[in-house]
Design a protein around this motif. Structure first.
Motif, PDB file in Angstrom:
ATOM      1  N   LEU A  63      46.490 -40.312 -14.830  1.00  0.00           N
ATOM      2  CA  LEU A  63      46.636 -39.344 -13.743  1.00  0.00           C
ATOM      3  C   LEU A  63      48.110 -39.177 -13.395  1.00  0.00           C
ATOM      4  O   LEU A  63      48.812 -40.156 -13.144  1.00  0.00           O
ATOM      5  N   GLU A 112      48.608 -32.144  -4.763  1.00  0.00           N
ATOM      6  CA  GLU A 112      47.284 -31.884  -4.199  1.00  0.00           C
ATOM      7  C   GLU A 112      47.157 -32.468  -2.796  1.00  0.00           C
ATOM      8  O   GLU A 112      46.554 -31.852  -1.907  1.00  0.00           O
ATOM      9  N   PHE A 172      51.126 -34.568  -9.824  1.00  0.00           N
ATOM     10  CA  PHE A 172      49.969 -33.707  -9.535  1.00  0.00           C
ATOM     11  C   PHE A 172      49.240 -34.220  -8.312  1.00  0.00           C
ATOM     12  O   PHE A 172      48.843 -33.437  -7.433  1.00  0.00           O
ATOM     13  N   ASP A 231      38.188 -35.634  -9.982  1.00  0.00           N
ATOM     14  CA  ASP A 231      38.072 -34.221 -10.345  1.00  0.00           C
ATOM     15  C   ASP A 231      39.043 -33.867 -11.470  1.00  0.00           C
ATOM     16  O   ASP A 231      38.665 -33.194 -12.443  1.00  0.00           O
ATOM     17  N   LYS A 232      40.269 -34.322 -11.380  1.00  0.00           N
ATOM     18  CA  LYS A 232      41.288 -33.993 -12.378  1.00  0.00           C
ATOM     19  C   LYS A 232      40.979 -34.626 -13.733  1.00  0.00           C
ATOM     20  O   LYS A 232      41.186 -34.008 -14.783  1.00  0.00           O
TER      21      LYS A 232
END
Length: 392
Positions: free
Chosen positions: A27, A35, A31, A142-143
């Motif tokens: 991850l 978010e 990002f 989710d990612k």
């Protein structure tokens, strides 16, 4: 293709360890930060560092609160829901985060004797770093396209922790209540290994607790806890990958006995009765016993429900005075029987299917021999015609 994740909680779990492990598994923290800005929370920054815990290297995820101004802001569950709902986060992320908070809120209300769950102040869980941990986990799932999650049994420590509810024992009442029914053990490690945030994440996202499911692992992440433990590495390990097509499995009893003083002719009658009672398989093996006496080893496979019945039948129908048995795991294929027209007549065919395109085609021997005799053709001819006739 969606992913599955397995949390290996050999050293417990905390919210920051979850995000550390997921960042370690791929991850992008930039990002994540982008978010999380959609929450409209201010006065913090995210940090990741590589640290050693025991013999392992992991990623330590930290939320640095500037000036401590919002570090201990008391927020009710209702306020946290409003914060999430007013954000521009994706719908799936919002719903996942709210489910985690809701599960924690229900437990906190129960253990502290409160009725208005939505007005409940979550104290430590209302802190900015706890909000980041929970919402960040929802963003990460989710990612990374994690559709299902599984976890190992839980490992709790034993100590006392100072909270805004006062001094509490660990496992903390909230963590213990959230993971009620989960296979767990409490060790003598003097640390809070499982936090309410970590427990809430597992309660909400994990499908089952136990052995790692059959999966093809593509990513592995190690999330480091804050403390250094003497007894074991304070690390949460997460494995991410795809489900591996699994065989069906069950448990069977293997029944065995050696027989050297019974006519071999009696085995045919015994087998007939064993199969009538539901034996899964039965066979003999030629063996030599003491003084080189020739004998047979009888082996019978039994479902657990009829084990005693089959043992009783063996004692009644054979000369044995002792039976050995053990329980074993068994993989098996899906089975069905179909009828095909071979040109010589109808033949039943057993089809056995499994993952990775496994297929076994077995024409019924009795049908093939009957047609071979009737049509006066070789058995092999009927057998091959039956295999060609099946529509796969």
């Amino acid at each position: 293709m969606k992913n599955i994740a397995y949390f290996d909680c050999f050293s417990g779990i905390a919210g920051d360890m979850v995000l550390g492990a997921l960042i370690d598994a791929g991850l992008d923290i930039k990002f994540l930060a982008k978010e999380l800005k959609k929450l409209k929370l201010k006065g913090y920054e995210l940090k990741k560092t590589k640290v050693r815990r025991g013999g392992l290297i992991g990623t330590k995820f930290s939320v640095i609160v500037k000036n401590g101004s919002q570090k201990h802001a008391h927020r009710s569950l209702c306020q946290i829901f409003k914060l999430i709902d007013k954000s521009s986060l994706d719908h799936n992320v919002k719903e996942t985060a709210k489910k985690i908070f809701n599960n924690i809120g229900e437990v906190e209300a129960k253990i502290h004797g409160l009725y208005g769950k939505n007005d409940l102040e979550l104290h430590e869980l209302g802190d900015i770093d706890s909000i980041i941990d929970i919402v960040g986990t929802a963003i990460a799932f989710d990612k990374l396209d994690i559709e299902e999650a599984y976890s190992s049994p839980m490992h709790f420590g034993r100590t006392l922790v100072d909270t805004r509810h006062g001094v509490l024992p660990t496992p903390s009442p909230a963590a213990l209540e959230l993971l009620k029914g989960v296979p767990s053990k409490i060790s003598n490690i003097e640390a809070e290994l499982v936090t309410p945030t970590g427990a809430g994440i597992l309660k909400t996202l994990v499908k089952s607790f136990g052995e790692m499911p059959q999966m093809k692992v593509s990513r592995i992440g190690h999330g480091a806890g804050t403390q250094e433990l003497k007894e074991l590495p304070n690390i949460l390990r997460v494995m991410i990958g795809h489900k591996h097509a699994a065989f069906k499995k069950d448990r069977v009893f293997v029944i065995e006995t050696n027989i050297d003083d019974m006519s071999p002719q009696h085995f045919e009658y015994l087998f007939e009765k064993l199969f009538k009672e539901g034996a899964l398989d039965a066979y003999t093996t030629s063996i030599q016993m003491k003084k080189t006496r020739p004998a047979f080893k009888l082996t019978v496979l039994s479902a657990p429900a009829i084990f005693d019945k089959l043992c009783s039948l063996i004692f009644k129908e054979t000369s044995t005075i002792g039976i050995r048995y053990h329980e074993q795991n068994r993989y098996k294929l899906d089975r069905e029987t179909v009828k095909v027209d071979t040109g010589y007549g109808k033949v039943r065919i057993k089809l056995s299917r499994g993952p990775d395109d496994i297929l076994t085609v077995s024409p019924e021997y009795e049908d093939c021999t009957r047609l071979a005799r009737t049509k006066k053709v070789p058995l092999k001819t009927v057998y091959d015609a039956a295999k060609r006739a099946i529509e796969i």
